[in-house]
Design an enzyme around this catalytic site. Structure first.
Site, PDB file in Angstrom:
ATOM      1  N   ILE A   1     -62.210  21.128  -9.252  1.00 31.32           N
ATOM      2  CA  ILE A   1     -62.447  22.183  -8.256  1.00 31.32           C
ATOM      3  C   ILE A   1     -63.620  21.767  -7.376  1.00 31.32           C
ATOM      4  O   ILE A   1     -64.763  21.714  -7.837  1.00 31.32           O
ATOM      5  CB  ILE A   1     -62.773  23.538  -8.942  1.00 31.32           C
ATOM      6  CG1 ILE A   1     -61.666  23.936  -9.919  1.00 31.32           C
ATOM      7  CG2 ILE A   1     -62.979  24.628  -7.881  1.00 31.32           C
ATOM      8  CD1 ILE A   1     -62.042  25.081 -10.845  1.00 31.32           C
ATOM      9  N   ARG A   2     -63.324  21.450  -6.120  1.00 40.43           N
ATOM     10  CA  ARG A   2     -64.380  20.967  -5.201  1.00 40.43           C
ATOM     11  C   ARG A   2     -65.304  19.988  -5.932  1.00 40.43           C
ATOM     12  O   ARG A   2     -66.533  20.119  -5.949  1.00 40.43           O
ATOM     13  CB  ARG A   2     -65.174  22.147  -4.623  1.00 40.43           C
ATOM     14  CG  ARG A   2     -64.340  22.926  -3.599  1.00 40.43           C
ATOM     15  CD  ARG A   2     -64.966  24.224  -3.135  1.00 40.43           C
ATOM     16  NE  ARG A   2     -66.392  24.130  -2.796  1.00 40.43           N
ATOM     17  CZ  ARG A   2     -66.880  23.653  -1.664  1.00 40.43           C
ATOM     18  NH1 ARG A   2     -66.083  23.216  -0.724  1.00 40.43           N
ATOM     19  NH2 ARG A   2     -68.174  23.628  -1.448  1.00 40.43           N
TER      20      ARG A   2
ATOM     21  N   CYS B   1     -69.013  18.954 -13.551  1.00 38.05           N
ATOM     22  CA  CYS B   1     -68.912  19.205 -12.114  1.00 38.05           C
ATOM     23  C   CYS B   1     -70.301  19.461 -11.511  1.00 38.05           C
ATOM     24  O   CYS B   1     -71.078  18.537 -11.409  1.00 38.05           O
ATOM     25  CB  CYS B   1     -67.927  20.357 -11.867  1.00 38.05           C
ATOM     26  SG  CYS B   1     -67.229  20.294 -10.227  1.00 38.05           S
TER      27      CYS B   1
ATOM     28  N   ARG C   1     -70.783  14.688  -3.509  1.00 39.99           N
ATOM     29  CA  ARG C   1     -70.311  16.067  -3.713  1.00 39.99           C
ATOM     30  C   ARG C   1     -69.011  16.296  -2.936  1.00 39.99           C
ATOM     31  O   ARG C   1     -68.769  15.676  -1.906  1.00 39.99           O
ATOM     32  CB  ARG C   1     -71.364  17.066  -3.220  1.00 39.99           C
ATOM     33  CG  ARG C   1     -72.653  16.995  -4.013  1.00 39.99           C
ATOM     34  CD  ARG C   1     -73.676  17.968  -3.457  1.00 39.99           C
ATOM     35  NE  ARG C   1     -73.256  19.359  -3.659  1.00 39.99           N
ATOM     36  CZ  ARG C   1     -73.876  20.400  -3.112  1.00 39.99           C
ATOM     37  NH1 ARG C   1     -74.907  20.218  -2.321  1.00 39.99           N
ATOM     38  NH2 ARG C   1     -73.437  21.619  -3.345  1.00 39.99           N
TER      39      ARG C   1
ATOM     40  N   GLY D   1     -70.188  25.097 -11.081  1.00 37.79           N
ATOM     41  CA  GLY D   1     -70.637  26.231 -10.277  1.00 37.79           C
ATOM     42  C   GLY D   1     -71.093  25.670  -8.957  1.00 37.79           C
ATOM     43  O   GLY D   1     -70.368  24.900  -8.325  1.00 37.79           O
ATOM     44  N   GLU D   2     -72.298  25.988  -8.571  1.00 37.73           N
ATOM     45  CA  GLU D   2     -72.837  25.505  -7.303  1.00 37.73           C
ATOM     46  C   GLU D   2     -74.140  24.775  -7.602  1.00 37.73           C
ATOM     47  O   GLU D   2     -75.122  25.401  -7.989  1.00 37.73           O
ATOM     48  CB  GLU D   2     -73.040  26.708  -6.382  1.00 37.73           C
ATOM     49  CG  GLU D   2     -73.427  26.342  -4.982  1.00 37.73           C
ATOM     50  CD  GLU D   2     -72.484  25.335  -4.356  1.00 37.73           C
ATOM     51  OE1 GLU D   2     -71.255  25.492  -4.456  1.00 37.73           O
ATOM     52  OE2 GLU D   2     -72.994  24.346  -3.792  1.00 37.73           O
ATOM     53  N   SER D   3     -74.120  23.465  -7.419  1.00 37.58           N
ATOM     54  CA  SER D   3     -75.263  22.672  -7.882  1.00 37.58           C
ATOM     55  C   SER D   3     -76.545  23.011  -7.129  1.00 37.58           C
ATOM     56  O   SER D   3     -77.640  22.941  -7.702  1.00 37.58           O
ATOM     57  CB  SER D   3     -74.953  21.185  -7.778  1.00 37.58           C
ATOM     58  OG  SER D   3     -74.607  20.830  -6.463  1.00 37.58           O
TER      59      SER D   3
ATOM     60  N   HIS E   1     -63.159  20.114 -15.183  1.00 40.42           N
ATOM     61  CA  HIS E   1     -63.474  21.293 -16.012  1.00 40.42           C
ATOM     62  C   HIS E   1     -62.564  21.376 -17.239  1.00 40.42           C
ATOM     63  O   HIS E   1     -61.518  22.038 -17.169  1.00 40.42           O
ATOM     64  CB  HIS E   1     -63.251  22.571 -15.201  1.00 40.42           C
ATOM     65  CG  HIS E   1     -64.196  22.769 -14.066  1.00 40.42           C
ATOM     66  ND1 HIS E   1     -65.311  23.578 -14.162  1.00 40.42           N
ATOM     67  CD2 HIS E   1     -64.210  22.260 -12.816  1.00 40.42           C
ATOM     68  CE1 HIS E   1     -65.957  23.569 -13.021  1.00 40.42           C
ATOM     69  NE2 HIS E   1     -65.307  22.781 -12.175  1.00 40.42           N
TER      70      HIS E   1
ATOM     71  N   GLU F   1     -63.046  23.141 -19.768  1.00 43.43           N
ATOM     72  CA  GLU F   1     -63.085  24.510 -20.315  1.00 43.43           C
ATOM     73  C   GLU F   1     -61.988  25.395 -19.714  1.00 43.43           C
ATOM     74  O   GLU F   1     -61.732  26.483 -20.209  1.00 43.43           O
ATOM     75  CB  GLU F   1     -64.480  25.129 -20.108  1.00 43.43           C
ATOM     76  CG  GLU F   1     -64.798  25.654 -18.704  1.00 43.43           C
ATOM     77  CD  GLU F   1     -65.114  24.572 -17.678  1.00 43.43           C
ATOM     78  OE1 GLU F   1     -64.995  23.373 -17.995  1.00 43.43           O
ATOM     79  OE2 GLU F   1     -65.464  24.956 -16.540  1.00 43.43           O
TER      80      GLU F   1
HETATM   81  N1  GLN Z   1     -68.820  21.745  -5.132  1.00 39.20           N
HETATM   82  C1  GLN Z   1     -69.788  22.149  -6.103  1.00 39.20           C
HETATM   83  C2  GLN Z   1     -71.149  21.494  -5.834  1.00 39.20           C
HETATM   84  O1  GLN Z   1     -71.249  20.633  -5.030  1.00 39.20           O
HETATM   85  C3  GLN Z   1     -69.341  21.833  -7.515  1.00 39.20           C
HETATM   86  C4  GLN Z   1     -68.066  22.574  -7.829  1.00 39.20           C
HETATM   87  C5  GLN Z   1     -67.844  22.837  -9.278  1.00 39.20           C
HETATM   88  O2  GLN Z   1     -68.771  22.805 -10.094  1.00 39.20           O
HETATM   89  N2  GLN Z   1     -66.614  23.163  -9.620  1.00 39.20           N
HETATM   90  O3  GLN Z   1     -72.126  21.852  -6.434  1.00 39.20           O
END
Ligand code: GLN
Length: 191
Positions: free
Chosen positions: A135-136, A71, A103, A39-41, A171, A173
């Protein structure tokens, strides 16, 4: 709280676990293990601090409960975030894993991709490689003593284990490959 938790829950339940969403400290206190999703840390870090979930995670870890961070979850578990990849003002970190993470390490050009990874610890020496979706994603740029590297993508460390805690940049999942979740459940069974 945020991110891709439902698919982890679905995967774990398909494998016979009794997984449920954890939003408050008590949800973690009653669990045998914990997955911190992607998600978004920055957001996850803020929310876990606001609701006291950070302390519940540290207590679960002190108890030896297995934890898996994917992630953003890997970033939240890390001790250190590489300079220049941290949000200004600092970012909440649990400091459970003695690693440094960078990141968004794959850059804009290829911020999402799927590949296969060799991870004999998970697949056995003769099993097919793991399917991994990034993903990112972060990469691990430093590992401390006692941190085992489980998989690399080219030369970048993307899957590690320290004691009962595992963390992947990718990921599992999002694929049909259930072996990483099986491995996580095997840690719970061992405990
Ligand atoms: N780019 C996100 C972060 O820095 C992590 C991306 C993800 O969990 N798929 O938190």
């Amino acid at each position: 709280m945020q991110g891709d938790y439902q698919r982890h829950i679905d995967r774990l339940n398909e494998l016979g676990a009794d997984a449920y969403p954890a939003r408050l400290p008590d949800d973690i206190a009653t669990a045998d293990g914990l997955v911190i999703p992607g998600g978004e840390s920055t957001t996850i870090g803020k929310l876990i601090g606001r609701y006291g979930v950070d302390k519940a995670i540290l207590a679960a870890h002190a108890d030896g409960k297995p934890i898996y961070g994917t992630c953003a979850g890997m970033i939240v578990l890390a001790k250190e975030i590489a300079e220049g990849t941290e949000e200004s003002g600092g970012q909440a970190k649990l400091g459970i894993l003695d690693i440094t993470v960078a990141r968004n390490a794959f850059g804009r050009q290829i911020d999402s991709f799927e590949c296969v990874l060799d991870a004999p610890k998970i697949t056995g020496d003769t099993g097919t490689p793991l399917t991994a979706v990034f993903i990112r994603a972060p990469i691990v740029t430093r590992v401390g003593n006692g941190v085992e590297v489980i998989a690399k993508h080219d030369d970048d460390i993307v899957f590690i284990r320290q004691g009962n805690v595992i963390a992947s940049s990718f990921h599992p999942e999002l694929t049909d490959d259930t072996r990483v979740h099986q491995y996580f459940l095997s840690l719970l069974n061992e405990r």
